[in-house]
Design an enzyme around this catalytic site. Structure first.
Site, PDB file in Angstrom:
ATOM      1  N   GLU C 112       0.579  -1.224  -0.231  1.00 54.16           N
ATOM      2  CA  GLU C 112       0.042  -0.246  -0.017  1.00 54.16           C
ATOM      3  C   GLU C 112       0.786   1.098   0.344  1.00 54.16           C
ATOM      4  O   GLU C 112       0.594   1.938   0.435  1.00 54.16           O
ATOM      5  CB  GLU C 112      -1.058  -0.142   1.396  1.00 54.16           C
ATOM      6  CG  GLU C 112      -2.061  -1.329   0.806  1.00 54.16           C
ATOM      7  CD  GLU C 112      -3.028  -0.934   2.024  1.00 54.16           C
ATOM      8  OE1 GLU C 112      -4.055  -0.800   1.832  1.00 54.16           O
ATOM      9  OE2 GLU C 112      -2.427  -1.410   3.451  1.00 54.16           O
ATOM     10  N   HIS C 131       0.188   5.253   7.921  1.00 51.77           N
ATOM     11  CA  HIS C 131      -0.619   4.810   7.605  1.00 51.77           C
ATOM     12  C   HIS C 131      -1.008   3.672   8.546  1.00 51.77           C
ATOM     13  O   HIS C 131       0.314   3.114   8.972  1.00 51.77           O
ATOM     14  CB  HIS C 131      -0.398   4.009   5.897  1.00 51.77           C
ATOM     15  CG  HIS C 131      -2.082   2.862   5.884  1.00 51.77           C
ATOM     16  ND1 HIS C 131      -3.190   3.207   6.258  1.00 51.77           N
ATOM     17  CD2 HIS C 131      -1.950   1.218   5.810  1.00 51.77           C
ATOM     18  CE1 HIS C 131      -3.807   2.116   5.894  1.00 51.77           C
ATOM     19  NE2 HIS C 131      -2.904   1.027   6.131  1.00 51.77           N
ATOM     20  N   HIS C 133      -3.601   0.898  11.667  1.00 49.96           N
ATOM     21  CA  HIS C 133      -5.114   0.068  12.119  1.00 49.96           C
ATOM     22  C   HIS C 133      -4.745   0.547  13.167  1.00 49.96           C
ATOM     23  O   HIS C 133      -5.432  -0.227  14.480  1.00 49.96           O
ATOM     24  CB  HIS C 133      -4.707  -1.093  11.455  1.00 49.96           C
ATOM     25  CG  HIS C 133      -4.565  -1.859  10.538  1.00 49.96           C
ATOM     26  ND1 HIS C 133      -3.561  -2.833   9.772  1.00 49.96           N
ATOM     27  CD2 HIS C 133      -4.414  -0.940   9.342  1.00 49.96           C
ATOM     28  CE1 HIS C 133      -3.319  -3.151   9.105  1.00 49.96           C
ATOM     29  NE2 HIS C 133      -3.804  -1.755   8.582  1.00 49.96           N
ATOM     30  N   HIS C 202     -11.268  -1.033   7.817  1.00 54.85           N
ATOM     31  CA  HIS C 202      -9.534  -0.143   7.372  1.00 54.85           C
ATOM     32  C   HIS C 202      -9.125   0.029   8.089  1.00 54.85           C
ATOM     33  O   HIS C 202      -8.205  -0.652   9.385  1.00 54.85           O
ATOM     34  CB  HIS C 202      -8.849  -0.364   5.794  1.00 54.85           C
ATOM     35  CG  HIS C 202      -7.497  -0.452   5.084  1.00 54.85           C
ATOM     36  ND1 HIS C 202      -7.008  -0.212   4.162  1.00 54.85           N
ATOM     37  CD2 HIS C 202      -6.331  -0.314   6.733  1.00 54.85           C
ATOM     38  CE1 HIS C 202      -5.703  -1.096   3.693  1.00 54.85           C
ATOM     39  NE2 HIS C 202      -5.547  -0.744   5.109  1.00 54.85           N
TER      40      HIS C 202
END
Lengths: 271, 271, 271, 271
Positions: C112, C131, C133, C202
């Site tokens: 990603e 990025h 979670h 996500h």
């Protein structure tokens, strides 16, 4: 409260109760005889139990655990007054069931040692007592929502978990502490035949037929409280253990307590 | 319950079931042949898996993980009965699918080893089985609120997560434990083709096509349960993964499992 | 869904989008030129950032953080594909804004990475991209409950936090991953001028004008989410920061980011 | 807001207030005289207090704790501006009650030191001040749900916990920070005679008659907030400590603060 005169009466009654407890303590101040040295392994387990309860989040700077003396049913062993995490073998003191120390050597005692002595007195099956401010349990004591066994590990809760309301015995103006034998006796009466009693606005007491079992019950009461609150919050009907299941699960699980105890003790003594 | 006589009947039925399981076990008591030494790397991964599950909060003093033997599909490997955190390579034992040990050497076995053997028997795709008391998952098993994939990491939950109710197989008076092959078989039937089955009033079982995948699924079922409870509590509509999304996400994420496994294993074996 | 034919159309559209992204990637496969060595301190900060995000519970085995190259605005730096906790200076790779590596040496790349390149492309103010979670944030993305600044540390959330719904760009059958430039561009469009964008099902992306600021925002978005959920659960009206307060608090707090960064970095590099 | 002109007026009023504070600061810029070296044990306790508050989850990279100088009531001691976890004895600075440093040596000062000076000025009983972003407490400040003592350890909360709304003093466009004496004075007025004041959208301040007591109160306010939220979520009526009980429990518990302090300090200084 609306009736000061009633408060005065209750406070007076509390003072009388306290006096009786003090007299009781005073009569027993002559140091009781020692039952002799306890099994060093029992002392080691007691030291470990203190650290295990810290590791498992059941006690913090407060709380205490005791074990009945292996040589005499009318003696019990508990640390001098110090945070559980700091307890060593040298800190362990011997008490009679009036919670009078055998050889205090000027060491400070836990103010609430009466919790232990008075339970040992009326519960011959009990070999270990844990007093704690178990965090997830305190909200149950404060709301009266009954703690019930959510899974097999806490099946021992099936008889029900009483809540001790100190105002019933000590009146509206106690300091919330079990500071004498009289209050210890009322707490022991609340505990009855149960494995655990909650203390409203304070914490809980868990008992066991051995030190590992007492510690196990304190730990899994905390876990059960946490998971029960989560289950209740999910909505829907919460299915607790059926009493028949719970009795059998308790018996079976009791036979496995050595497995976590081995792990917990090993880590506790490795510090 | 209202009908003691019905309970007696069910208990009797449970006793019969248990007897059949015992007979089954008895017939298999002659030690099965070993499939030979397993790949040492598989043993190392199994030891690591135990510690990883502790580190990730999925198991505590209880719980167990096994892996199918790499040399024979009708053998599996699992530790003797000890807390997962204490498992070493020397503790690993070999079992047949009746959960009879190849060479017990008097070592205690996990009482619930039948969970593993019976799943390997009916799930040829499964190479690893994790039994746990995963805390955030237990409230879902107790309420029947369905676990559903909240994010891509737990996409593997999309087929649905069945809940095993032991009373359906064992009657109202079990001790909640999967203590024989018969109960293991009913649990495996509940699991069906799913990756996870919840056990009401007990915990869960997660399975995988490899040891890393089985551990991954146990970990991310716990995480999903925790986050799903939070999402439900926020109010509003919770959007779960669409089944089409979930299938694809599961496939893609499955290809990345090496990334956390490398980290988890490295830390587990560094203790 | 009720209209398979519509899904086919959307899937087809997704396939077309994906193809364009692949073509884009293919054209760029000729390795781009390096901007030269980055400031070693920037590399050190990037390694620290990875560990800080682990320590602060924002990333686990997944997640990634990048920083724009200090020598060229059209290059950024990010680790090869490995768990954040394992990142070292030797793992840092240089990418162009198409997320094509300058010198891959066969190292695996984060799938990603397009999240990063496409944001750098359209946000010249952004110097760092995280990025994650982030656990407490995921329930907000799943419910659409708006994240709002509860206290001054998360005042930067005052512009509002958009939620990226991947089905709007990629159709109902994506694997939830930002696996190409086209999807990265739609995510960057969702982010707009905001400091944070949630990704439904996500996780999230946080951006900053420096690496410390990007990390700070990722951390305090997680904290805000946790505390906001608690505030909402208390009942009553939740008072969030007024936009005027929030703008000024953000400016003032931005000047203090060095204080936690010093602590976080020191502990991260001491491992 | 609906009345820009009113905002302008309020902002203007805030500017005036701020100016007065600056002038006050300016007049005091001539370095005040030192009260001489503080007791080294007090400095040691102050360093420990910083780490204890981190260990107990009350402060993170932000927050600060001070103690009144043992040689002079119009001086207090607090670290230079650095994360609490990094504070050492060499970082401790001496301030007068205008929060002007005796010997800054160019060291950066906590922006919000005025919280401390202004409380010492009007609370002669206070010997220690803790400013924090205590996580479980922030939702209470944001909702106005009153913090009340759930158990004996937080009995000191019985007088009630006021909530400081900075807009009442500083207008709608502050940056949420207590950045001058004027704002510090309004906060001290909110605190009144209480042991704790919440700061809406910011955090809290706890005070004590000694450093151990101030730290103890900060810790147990955090615990109480966490447990009170859990109790409220269980449903049913929450029973808080009766004011009579609370007063007595506070007095009794105050006598036991040495027990956790001994543990906390020992672990803090062992790092």
């Amino acid at each position: 409260m609306e009736h000061p005169s009633r408060r005065d009466v209750l406070a007076g009654g509390a003072a009388v109760l306290t006096s009786f407890g003090w007299l009781r303590g005073a009569r027993a101040q002559a140091a009781p005889a020692s039952a002799g040295p306890a099994d060093p392994k029992l002392i080691e387990d007691l030291v470990a139990a203190n650290r295990i309860l810290v590791d498992q989040g059941v006690v913090d700077g407060y709380g205490h655990v005791s074990v009945r003396h292996d040589k005499a049913a009318d003696r019990y062993l508990m640390s001098r007054s110090v945070a559980p995490e700091l307890v060593t073998a040298a800190d362990i003191m011997e008490y009679d069931l009036d919670s009078v120390p055998v050889d205090s050597r000027g060491r400070a005692m836990y103010l609430e040692r009466f919790i232990h002595g008075e339970i040992y007195r009326v519960r011959p099956d009990v070999q270990a007592v844990v007093h704690n401010h178990s965090p997830s349990v305190i909200p149950f004591g404060a709301t009266g929502v009954p703690l019930r066994p959510l899974y097999h590990m806490s099946a021992f809760l099936w008889p029900g978990v009483p809540v001790f309301e100190i105002r019933n015995a000590g009146g509206p103006a106690t300091d919330m502490l079990i500071r004498n034998a009289a209050l210890g006796q009322t707490l022991a009466r609340s505990l009855g035949a149960s494995p655990v009693v909650l203390m409203r606005g304070h914490g809980a007491v868990a008992v066991g037929g051995s030190l590992p079992e007492g510690v196990f019950r304190a730990v899994y009461t905390e876990v059960n409280a946490r998971l029960q609150a989560q289950a209740m919050a999910l909505g829907g009907t919460v299915v607790y253990l059926d009493p028949e299941e719970a009795k059998r699960a308790q018996a079976s699980v009791a036979g496995t307590i050595g497995r976590p105890w081995e792990l917990w003790k090993k880590k506790a003594l490795a510090r």
